[in-house]
Design an enzyme around this catalytic site. Structure first.
Site, PDB file in Angstrom:
ATOM      1  CG  HIS A 104      -2.108  -0.967   1.080  1.00 17.66           C
ATOM      2  ND1 HIS A 104      -2.581  -1.656   2.121  1.00 17.66           N
ATOM      3  CD2 HIS A 104      -2.481  -1.790   0.000  1.00 17.66           C
ATOM      4  CE1 HIS A 104      -3.499  -2.666   1.701  1.00 17.66           C
ATOM      5  NE2 HIS A 104      -3.573  -2.799   0.452  1.00 17.66           N
ATOM      6  CB  THR A 171      -3.890  -7.577   8.727  1.00 12.35           C
ATOM      7  OG1 THR A 171      -4.860  -7.382   7.734  1.00 12.35           O
ATOM      8  CG2 THR A 171      -3.442  -9.283   8.494  1.00 12.35           C
TER       9      THR A 171
HETATM   10  P1  OAD Z   1      -6.830  -3.088  10.610  1.00  6.27           P
HETATM   11  O1  OAD Z   1      -7.216  -1.781  11.442  1.00  6.27           O
HETATM   12  O2  OAD Z   1      -8.076  -3.386   9.566  1.00  6.27           O
HETATM   13  O3  OAD Z   1      -6.755  -4.312  11.540  1.00  6.27           O
HETATM   14  C1  OAD Z   1      -5.812  -4.402  12.561  1.00  6.27           C
HETATM   15  C2  OAD Z   1      -5.636  -5.532  13.115  1.00  6.27           C
HETATM   16  O4  OAD Z   1      -4.646  -5.450  14.014  1.00  6.27           O
HETATM   17  C3  OAD Z   1      -6.681  -6.151  13.827  1.00  6.27           C
HETATM   18  O5  OAD Z   1      -7.229  -7.525  13.442  1.00  6.27           O
HETATM   19  C4  OAD Z   1      -6.482  -6.180  15.279  1.00  6.27           C
HETATM   20  O6  OAD Z   1      -7.045  -7.257  16.034  1.00  6.27           O
HETATM   21  C5  OAD Z   1      -4.982  -6.360  15.234  1.00  6.27           C
HETATM   22  N1  OAD Z   1      -4.265  -5.894  16.472  1.00  6.27           N
HETATM   23  C6  OAD Z   1      -4.377  -4.628  17.136  1.00  6.27           C
HETATM   24  N2  OAD Z   1      -3.376  -4.526  18.239  1.00  6.27           N
HETATM   25  C7  OAD Z   1      -2.616  -5.552  17.785  1.00  6.27           C
HETATM   26  C8  OAD Z   1      -1.187  -5.892  18.261  1.00  6.27           C
HETATM   27  N3  OAD Z   1      -0.689  -5.301  19.306  1.00  6.27           N
HETATM   28  N4  OAD Z   1      -0.597  -6.850  17.808  1.00  6.27           N
HETATM   29  C9  OAD Z   1      -1.139  -7.901  16.802  1.00  6.27           C
HETATM   30  N5  OAD Z   1      -2.547  -7.375  16.107  1.00  6.27           N
HETATM   31  C10 OAD Z   1      -3.061  -6.281  16.607  1.00  6.27           C
HETATM   32  O7  OAD Z   1      -5.849  -2.920   9.805  1.00  6.27           O
HETATM   33  P2  OAD Z   1      -5.190  -3.740   8.451  1.00  6.27           P
HETATM   34  O8  OAD Z   1      -5.714  -5.030   8.449  1.00  6.27           O
HETATM   35  O9  OAD Z   1      -3.605  -3.568   8.378  1.00  6.27           O
HETATM   36  O10 OAD Z   1      -4.916   0.601   3.606  1.00  6.27           O
HETATM   37  O11 OAD Z   1      -5.857  -2.882   7.375  1.00  6.27           O
HETATM   38  C11 OAD Z   1      -5.803  -2.824   5.837  1.00  6.27           C
HETATM   39  C12 OAD Z   1      -5.612  -1.684   5.162  1.00  6.27           C
HETATM   40  O12 OAD Z   1      -6.914  -1.165   5.329  1.00  6.27           O
HETATM   41  C13 OAD Z   1      -4.564  -0.945   5.499  1.00  6.27           C
HETATM   42  O13 OAD Z   1      -3.192  -0.877   4.886  1.00  6.27           O
HETATM   43  C14 OAD Z   1      -5.044   0.355   5.111  1.00  6.27           C
HETATM   44  C15 OAD Z   1      -6.367   0.325   5.496  1.00  6.27           C
HETATM   45  O14 OAD Z   1      -7.331   1.105   4.729  1.00  6.27           O
HETATM   46  C16 OAD Z   1      -5.149   1.739   2.967  1.00  6.27           C
HETATM   47  O15 OAD Z   1      -4.589   2.968   3.705  1.00  6.27           O
HETATM   48  C17 OAD Z   1      -4.636   1.672   1.564  1.00  6.27           C
END
Ligand code: OAD
Length: 227
Positions: A104, A171
Site C-alpha cells: 500500500h 491484520t
Molecule cells: P485493521 O485496522 O483493519 O486491522 C488491524 C488488526 O490488528 C486487527 O485485526 C486487530 O485485532 C489487530 N491488532 C491490534 N493490536 C494488535 C497488536 N498489538 N498486535 C497484533 N495485532 C493487533 O488494519 P489492516 O488489516 O492493516 O489501507 O488494514 C488493511 C488496510 O486497510 C490498511 O493497509 C489500510 C487500511 O485502509 C490503506 O490505507 C490503503
C-alpha cells in the site's frame, strides 16, 4: 532453505504507537476514508489529505520497531523470509528485515503527480502544497489510495505461491486484494495467524495465536527456529 512468507498489517506496528484502522481507536473511526485516502479527496481537498499523512509521518519519525518486528529478523537465520506488508511505515526495514514488499505504499516516500516513476524519499515529515517534482508538478504521498490499483500485488502473489510457511500478523484481513493472498498458498503449507482478534479465515492448516504481536511473534519465531 525453506521460505517463510509473512503478511503483516497495522497490528504489528500498534505497539510501536502507530494506529490501526478498524479497532476502537483506529484511524477509520476518526476519519472518513474517502475524505483523506482517495483520489477524489486529493483532487478536492488536498490540504486535508496532506494533513492526514503529515500527522502520521511525524509520528513515524519517533516510532521504533517493537519485539514483533525484531523477532521476524531473527527468523532469517534459518529461513528465507519475505515480508509482504500492508503497512506504509518503515518499521520492518528499521528492525533489519531484508525483504520487505509494501503493498500500500510508503509513508516516507512521495511521488510526482504527472510522472509516477518519479519517487523521492522525504527527509522531513511535512509535505506541503507547492512542493514540486523535478518536472514541476505537485508531489503527492506515495500511498495506494482507495480506488487505485495495487501495483505490487502480482509480485506478492508470486511470493505467496513460493511459501513453505505462511504467517499473518496484525491484520483484519478486510482489505482486498491483500486478503486474497491466502488463496495462493499451497494447501499443505502451515499457516499461522497472530492477532488478538484472529478468526478462522481458512479451513486448511491454520494455527491461531490470539496474542499481541510483541508477544505472539517472538513465541512463533522460537517455535519455527527450534521446532
Ligand atoms: P485493521 O485496522 O483493519 O486491522 C488491524 C488488526 O490488528 C486487527 O485485526 C486487530 O485485532 C489487530 N491488532 C491490534 N493490536 C494488535 C497488536 N498489538 N498486535 C497484533 N495485532 C493487533 O488494519 P489492516 O488489516 O492493516 O489501507 O488494514 C488493511 C488496510 O486497510 C490498511 O493497509 C489500510 C487500511 O485502509 C490503506 O490505507 C490503503
Amino acid at each position: 532453505m525453506e521460505t517463510v512468507v509473512v503478511l503483516t498489517g497495522a497490528g504489528i506496528s500498534a505497539e510501536s504507537g502507530c494506529n490501526t484502522f478498524r479497532d476502537n481507536n483506529g484511524l477509520w473511526r476518526k476519519h472518513r476514508v474517502e475524505e483523506v485516502a482517495s483520489p477524489y479527496a486529493w483532487q478536492h481537498t488536498p490540504q486535508l489529505v496532506m494533513d492526514f499523512y503529515n500527522e502520521r509521518r511525524k509520528k513515524l519519525f519517533t516510532a521504533q520497531p517493537n519485539a514483533g518486528h525484531k523477532a521476524l529478523v531473527k527468523l532469517e537465520s534459518k529461513y528465507h523470509v519475505i515480508i509482504i506488508t500492508q503497512n506504509v511505515d518503515d518499521l520492518h526495514e528499521r528492525a533489519g528485515s531484508s525483504h520487505v514488499l509494501h503493498l500500500h505504499g510508503e509513508l516516507k516516500k512521495v511521488r510526482s503527480t504527472i510522472d509516477p516513476t518519479l519517487v523521492y524519499e522525504l527527509d522531513k515529515w511535512e509535505l506541503k502544497l507547492g512542493d514540486l517534482c523535478e518536472k514541476g508538478s505537485q508531489l503527492r504521498p506515495h500511498i495506494v489510495w482507495f480506488g487505485e490499483a495495487v501495483p505490487m500485488i502480482e509480485q506478492a502473489i508470486e511470493m505467496a505461491k513460493k511459501a513453505d510457511h505462511f504467517i499473518i500478523i496484525g491484520t483484519s484481513m478486510a482489505v482486498y486484494p491483500a486478503a486474497s493472498l491466502i488463496n495462493y498458498i499451497k494447501r499443505s503449507v502451515p499457516m499461522y495467524y497472530v492477532d488478538p482478534n484472529a478468526t478462522s479465515i481458512s479451513d486448511s492448516n491454520l494455527q491461531i495465536i490470539k496474542e499481541k504481536a510483541g508477544v505472539g511473534v517472538p513465541l512463533l519465531v522460537e517455535l519455527l527456529l527450534n521446532g
